[in-house]
Design an enzyme around this catalytic site. Structure first.
Site, PDB file in Angstrom:
ATOM      1  N   ASP A 191     -15.464 -35.797  66.169  1.00 52.79           N
ATOM      2  CA  ASP A 191     -15.454 -37.220  65.712  1.00 52.79           C
ATOM      3  C   ASP A 191     -14.435 -37.176  64.732  1.00 52.79           C
ATOM      4  O   ASP A 191     -13.421 -36.461  64.414  1.00 52.79           O
ATOM      5  CB  ASP A 191     -16.507 -37.504  65.360  1.00 52.79           C
ATOM      6  CG  ASP A 191     -17.071 -39.124  65.749  1.00 52.79           C
ATOM      7  OD1 ASP A 191     -16.281 -40.023  65.251  1.00 52.79           O
ATOM      8  OD2 ASP A 191     -17.921 -39.184  66.954  1.00 52.79           O
ATOM      9  N   HIS A 248     -17.289 -43.314  61.414  1.00 56.47           N
ATOM     10  CA  HIS A 248     -17.600 -43.212  62.687  1.00 56.47           C
ATOM     11  C   HIS A 248     -18.374 -41.926  62.931  1.00 56.47           C
ATOM     12  O   HIS A 248     -19.499 -41.969  63.358  1.00 56.47           O
ATOM     13  CB  HIS A 248     -16.544 -43.481  63.651  1.00 56.47           C
ATOM     14  CG  HIS A 248     -17.053 -43.477  65.077  1.00 56.47           C
ATOM     15  ND1 HIS A 248     -17.330 -42.509  65.896  1.00 56.47           N
ATOM     16  CD2 HIS A 248     -17.155 -44.436  65.855  1.00 56.47           C
ATOM     17  CE1 HIS A 248     -17.435 -42.791  67.352  1.00 56.47           C
ATOM     18  NE2 HIS A 248     -17.590 -44.107  67.035  1.00 56.47           N
ATOM     19  N   ASN A 297     -35.738 -36.425  54.725  1.00 51.25           N
ATOM     20  CA  ASN A 297     -35.946 -36.037  53.338  1.00 51.25           C
ATOM     21  C   ASN A 297     -36.533 -37.409  52.296  1.00 51.25           C
ATOM     22  O   ASN A 297     -36.459 -37.745  51.383  1.00 51.25           O
ATOM     23  CB  ASN A 297     -34.442 -35.948  52.507  1.00 51.25           C
ATOM     24  CG  ASN A 297     -33.653 -36.988  52.896  1.00 51.25           C
ATOM     25  OD1 ASN A 297     -33.918 -37.761  53.736  1.00 51.25           O
ATOM     26  ND2 ASN A 297     -32.243 -36.763  52.640  1.00 51.25           N
ATOM     27  N   VAL A 334     -19.948 -33.846  82.284  1.00 50.45           N
ATOM     28  CA  VAL A 334     -20.416 -34.254  81.216  1.00 50.45           C
ATOM     29  C   VAL A 334     -21.654 -35.081  81.506  1.00 50.45           C
ATOM     30  O   VAL A 334     -21.651 -35.451  82.493  1.00 50.45           O
ATOM     31  CB  VAL A 334     -19.457 -35.232  80.166  1.00 50.45           C
ATOM     32  CG1 VAL A 334     -18.093 -34.381  79.884  1.00 50.45           C
ATOM     33  CG2 VAL A 334     -19.209 -36.281  80.796  1.00 50.45           C
ATOM     34  N   SER A 362     -20.824 -44.994  71.506  1.00 50.55           N
ATOM     35  CA  SER A 362     -20.825 -43.753  70.631  1.00 50.55           C
ATOM     36  C   SER A 362     -22.199 -43.806  69.956  1.00 50.55           C
ATOM     37  O   SER A 362     -22.284 -42.649  69.585  1.00 50.55           O
ATOM     38  CB  SER A 362     -19.871 -44.250  69.610  1.00 50.55           C
ATOM     39  OG  SER A 362     -18.383 -43.943  70.106  1.00 50.55           O
TER      40      SER A 362
END
Length: 298
Positions: A12, A41, A54, A145, A196
């Site tokens: 990315d 992004h 966390n 994919v 995305s």
């Protein structure tokens, strides 16, 4: 099950230093640029995938994966060579899964070759369908994919999510991709939309399964088996693929525990009555992550 021990590559715009994100390794394939993210992004995608447990701002789907960052795009995008080199780096780093939250209208030869190389090495590649609202982009239209479309806050396919097969390919799964809260540059957060944002949800779910099974074929088969079929709302099944993976009960009941360092989860698991199947899916896959549900659908 938090994805511990599973190595995942993200090709990315790099990764910004962020207190919600750790990484195993990172490299840049953009000339004269470090692996740091100066776009946002890639950091946003990584936050969805593996934001740290966390008790701060963002908890990802699989917070304990080993994140490999391959900077393939700069502020003006990437090229066939930069993305292909980034995928090759993830292969060399022994990733088990690679996330490609990127799309092009044109076929790219070297990217295709590297994806095929990854598959020969039994690496799973997850790709965004694209944001054209029409035909699936490249590399999402490759048979090699797992192609991911985006659903919105109304639980239906978003107007921008690509689904058409005029140039080949089909949508395999859908996941939340509208108004998604996640990490951003300069230790900040942002709400973004796109396929995305949907791809790392599927990537993270697969990492959860793989962290328990250590058997990729079994992980893939399980993810395909446990899917929610969403209301079509005037759209065809080609928009949704198999639906939204919903695997929590299977994870909890059948995947063997693996030795981990003793530590307490950020929040104990509490019984939750499902109100909506998609919201329930998001709550389940993170298990003790109430933040994801609140952030992604607020």
């Amino acid at each position: 099950i938090t994805g511990k021990g599973v190595r995942v590559g993200v090709c990315d715009t790099g990764l910004s230093d962020h207190y919600d994100l750790d990484f195993h390794s990172r490299a840049s394939f953009i000339a004269n640029s470090s692996a740091a993210d100066n776009h946002g992004h890639g950091t946003h995608v990584a936050g969805i995938l593996c934001g740290n447990a966390n008790n701060l701002g963002m908890l990802g789907v699989a917070p304990d994966i080993e994140l490999v960052v391959a900077k393939a795009m700069g502020t003006s995008g990437g090229t066939d060579d930069t993305v292909a080199d980034a995928i090759d780096y993830c292969i060399q780093q022994k990733c088990e899964i690679i996330n490609l939250s990127l799309s092009s209208r044109m076929h790219q030869t070297r990217i295709a070759q590297m994806i095929q190389k990854a598959r020969r090495d039994d690496i799973i590649v997850v790709a965004a369908a694209g944001n054209s609202g029409a035909d699936i982009g490249f590399p999402g239209r490759m048979n090699e994919v797992i192609t991911v479309g985006a659903i919105g806050t109304d639980k239906s396919i978003t107007p921008f999510s690509a689904w058409g097969s005029r140039f080949g390919g089909t949508v395999d799964y859908v996941a939340p991709g509208e108004d998604i809260f996640s990490c951003y540059i300069s230790n900040s957060y942002a709400i973004l939309s796109g396929t995305s944002m949907a791809a790392p949800w599927i990537c993270g779910i697969l990492a959860l399964l793989q962290g328990g099974y250590r058997d990729m074929e079994r992980s893939l088969n399980t993810m395909a088996q446990f899917c929610l079929q969403l209301p079509l709302k005037g759209r065809g099944s080609s928009h949704y693929g198999k639906g939204v993976p919903s695997i929590a009960k299977h994870l909890i009941n059948t995947i063997p525990s693996r030795p981990v360092e003793p530590e307490e989860p950020v929040e104990p698991v509490e019984p939750v009555e499902p109100v909506d199947p998609v919201e329930d899916m998001i709550l389940e896959i993170a298990k003790y992550n109430k933040l994801v549900l609140k952030q992604a659908w607020s």
